[in-house]
Design a protein around this motif. Structure first.
Motif, mmCIF file in Angstrom:
data_model
loop_
_atom_site.group_PDB
_atom_site.id
_atom_site.type_symbol
_atom_site.label_atom_id
_atom_site.label_comp_id
_atom_site.label_asym_id
_atom_site.label_seq_id
_atom_site.Cartn_x
_atom_site.Cartn_y
_atom_site.Cartn_z
ATOM 1 N N ASN A 1 0.848 -1.185 0.000
ATOM 2 C CA ASN A 1 0.000 0.000 0.000
ATOM 3 C C ASN A 1 0.888 1.241 0.000
ATOM 4 N N ARG A 2 0.734 2.063 -1.029
ATOM 5 C CA ARG A 2 1.595 3.241 -1.168
ATOM 6 C C ARG A 2 1.357 4.252 -0.048
ATOM 7 N N TYR A 3 0.115 4.412 0.393
ATOM 8 C CA TYR A 3 -0.167 5.367 1.477
ATOM 9 C C TYR A 3 0.619 4.985 2.725
ATOM 10 N N VAL A 4 0.624 3.710 3.043
ATOM 11 C CA VAL A 4 1.362 3.228 4.217
ATOM 12 C C VAL A 4 2.859 3.411 4.016
ATOM 13 N N VAL A 5 3.343 3.016 2.844
ATOM 14 C CA VAL A 5 4.776 3.139 2.561
ATOM 15 C C VAL A 5 5.228 4.599 2.656
ATOM 16 N N GLU A 6 4.470 5.494 2.044
ATOM 17 C CA GLU A 6 4.853 6.908 2.076
ATOM 18 C C GLU A 6 4.773 7.479 3.486
ATOM 19 N N GLY A 7 3.795 7.021 4.264
ATOM 20 C CA GLY A 7 3.716 7.467 5.653
ATOM 21 C C GLY A 7 4.925 7.041 6.464
ATOM 22 N N LEU A 8 5.370 5.803 6.263
ATOM 23 C CA LEU A 8 6.554 5.308 6.968
ATOM 24 C C LEU A 8 7.818 6.010 6.472
ATOM 25 N N GLN A 9 7.871 6.324 5.184
ATOM 26 C CA GLN A 9 9.013 7.075 4.659
ATOM 27 C C GLN A 9 9.115 8.440 5.341
ATOM 28 N N SER A 10 7.970 9.063 5.577
ATOM 29 C CA SER A 10 7.981 10.379 6.220
ATOM 30 C C SER A 10 8.501 10.307 7.653
ATOM 31 N N LEU A 11 8.428 9.122 8.254
ATOM 32 C CA LEU A 11 8.928 8.929 9.618
ATOM 33 C C LEU A 11 10.408 8.537 9.633
ATOM 34 N N GLY A 12 10.952 8.191 8.464
ATOM 35 C CA GLY A 12 12.373 7.842 8.411
ATOM 36 C C GLY A 12 12.679 6.447 7.911
ATOM 37 N N ALA A 13 11.664 5.716 7.456
ATOM 38 C CA ALA A 13 11.915 4.387 6.887
ATOM 39 C C ALA A 13 12.452 4.541 5.464
ATOM 40 N N VAL A 14 13.386 3.673 5.108
ATOM 41 C CA VAL A 14 13.969 3.666 3.762
ATOM 42 C C VAL A 14 13.688 2.301 3.150
ATOM 43 N N PHE A 15 12.977 2.294 2.028
ATOM 44 C CA PHE A 15 12.586 1.033 1.398
ATOM 45 C C PHE A 15 13.600 0.634 0.331
ATOM 46 N N ILE A 16 14.018 -0.617 0.386
ATOM 47 C CA ILE A 16 14.999 -1.153 -0.543
ATOM 48 C C ILE A 16 14.487 -2.492 -1.074
ATOM 49 N N GLU A 17 15.080 -2.969 -2.143
ATOM 50 C CA GLU A 17 14.738 -4.292 -2.653
ATOM 51 C C GLU A 17 15.795 -5.326 -2.299
ATOM 52 N N GLU A 18 17.043 -4.892 -2.155
ATOM 53 C CA GLU A 18 18.132 -5.815 -1.825
ATOM 54 C C GLU A 18 18.973 -5.250 -0.689
ATOM 55 N N LEU A 19 19.506 -6.135 0.138
ATOM 56 C CA LEU A 19 20.308 -5.707 1.284
ATOM 57 C C LEU A 19 21.569 -4.981 0.856
ATOM 58 N N SER A 20 22.038 -5.235 -0.357
ATOM 59 C CA SER A 20 23.249 -4.577 -0.865
ATOM 60 C C SER A 20 23.060 -3.072 -1.030
ATOM 61 N N GLU A 21 21.807 -2.613 -1.002
ATOM 62 C CA GLU A 21 21.529 -1.177 -1.145
ATOM 63 C C GLU A 21 21.785 -0.401 0.138
ATOM 64 N N ILE A 22 21.977 -1.076 1.260
ATOM 65 C CA ILE A 22 22.227 -0.385 2.530
ATOM 66 C C ILE A 22 23.657 0.149 2.516
ATOM 67 N N PRO A 23 23.852 1.475 2.667
ATOM 68 C CA PRO A 23 25.200 2.040 2.643
ATOM 69 C C PRO A 23 26.048 1.513 3.806
ATOM 70 N N ALA A 24 27.341 1.449 3.594
ATOM 71 C CA ALA A 24 28.257 0.923 4.609
ATOM 72 C C ALA A 24 28.118 1.679 5.925
ATOM 73 N N GLU A 25 27.895 2.992 5.847
ATOM 74 C CA GLU A 25 27.819 3.795 7.073
ATOM 75 C C GLU A 25 26.542 3.539 7.864
ATOM 76 N N HIS A 26 25.580 2.823 7.266
ATOM 77 C CA HIS A 26 24.328 2.521 7.961
ATOM 78 C C HIS A 26 24.169 1.035 8.261
ATOM 79 N N ARG A 27 25.273 0.304 8.259
ATOM 80 C CA ARG A 27 25.191 -1.136 8.505
ATOM 81 C C ARG A 27 24.682 -1.467 9.905
ATOM 82 N N GLN A 28 24.739 -0.501 10.829
ATOM 83 C CA GLN A 28 24.247 -0.746 12.182
ATOM 84 C C GLN A 28 22.764 -0.424 12.323
ATOM 85 N N SER A 29 22.173 0.147 11.285
ATOM 86 C CA SER A 29 20.740 0.458 11.328
ATOM 87 C C SER A 29 19.928 -0.826 11.151
#
Length: 336
Positions: free
Chosen positions: A51-79
């Protein structure tokens, strides 16, 4: 001289239950709790729910949506990284561990139950037949619980008719949780006719929320000039509700994500509207759509209650010390 325009009457048959199920509620809650406990960003692999409404709401709170774990930047590996409610193949948590990522698995407990049933079939020496839709994240996750070649996907009765297993006496089936109850029953009958020794799962695979929402639509579709299902195009359970409404007697059935998608010019003459929402659609959009009809029609709400849902799936222990505010809970429950 003052002219007043009388709005045409419209009865809205509003289904209950509708909208968020316990698994969706839990998944959204996990992301919100993780954001409150660990701060942004919290990564989410795939849409947490469709649901895009839910996804966009969570993005506004600070969630970052990815498709693969390789997209997580090295500096955020602890997130934290959250796996979606649809479930993931075993390779995904293994990849997370190899990358030293902290992950939270928001797989719906009823999807996890299907995973366990599939693994049980294999443990008992059976080839697993998975009834579902190719490419759906839940199907990818379920097939990914077992080694390559251990699962055969069955999408239609035609697939069941041409199946040629190595050992017809050693077969077991499970199903995607969000399928049409009627379609699935037909496929199972076709398989059982061909393979009498076919083993069913120890418990029903199609989830309670899917069944309840389909039954509610089925009971309210006859005589409806239009049936609206609130949901996303990639939401399997929402698309099935559209099909159920059409089969059960609605003149027309449409899937919409927001009120802005309603074809007002095409529905001017309707007098009875059916309205329900898929398990990942928030209640605030149902309210938005009712308000849009009130602006154009003299609306009477006919609440059609066909089941009462009391299921509640708790979040994982590591998040249970976080308290949610009333505003948080309104968001989690789809009301804001």
């Amino acid at each position: 001289m003052l002219h007043t325009t009388t709005k045409p009457p419209l009865t809205i048959r509003l289904c209950q239950p509708r909208g968020f199920c316990a698994g969706v509620d839990r998944a959204i809650q996990i992301v919100v709790l993780a954001l409150k406990k660990y701060g942004a960003p919290v990564y989410v692999r795939h849409e947490i729910v469709h649901n895009r409404y839910v996804v966009e709401g969570l993005q506004s709170l600070g969630a970052v949506f990815i498709e693969e774990l390789s997209e997580i930047p090295a500096e955020h590996r602890q997130s934290p990284v959250v796996f979606s409610a649809h479930g993931v193949p075993k390779s995904v948590p293994a990849d997370a561990q190899a990358r030293n990522l902290f992950y939270l698995d928001a797989t719906c407990p009823l999807v996890s139950k299907v995973h366990k049933q599939a693994m049980r079939h294999q443990r008992l020496g059976r080839h697993v037949l998975l009834i579902g839709h190719a490419g759906h994240p839940e199907v990818i996750g379920t097939m990914g619980q077992l080694p390559d070649g251990a699962v055969t996907l069955i999408e239609t009765e035609a697939d069941a008719a041409k199946l040629a297993p190595a050992d017809p006496e050693a077969l077991g089936f499970v199903t995607q949780t969000t399928l049409s109850v009627e379609d699935t029953a037909g496929i199972i009958r076709a398989l059982q006719d061909r393979f009498p020794a076919l083993h069913a799962p120890a418990a029903e695979s199609i989830c309670y929320a899917t069944t309840n929402r389909q039954e509610a639509v089925k009971e309210t579709a006859a005589g409806a000039d239009l049936y609206l299902i609130v949901g996303a195009p990639n939401s399997s359970n929402s698309r099935r509700l559209v099909e159920v409404a059409e089969r059960a007697g609605a003149t027309m059935s449409l899937l919409v994500q927001r009120a802005s998608e309603i074809p007002w010019n095409d529905i001017a003459g309707i007098s009875t509207l059916g309205l329900s929402a898929g398990a990942s659609a928030p209640e605030i959009i149902v309210d938005e759509i009712i308000d849009a009809f009130r602006q154009r029609f003299d609306v009477t709400i006919d609440l059609a209650i066909t089941a009462t849902e009391t299921e509640d799936f708790p979040v994982m222990r590591v998040l249970r010390d976080v308290e949610l505010t009333k505003a948080d809970m309104a968001f989690v429950n789809g009301a804001a």
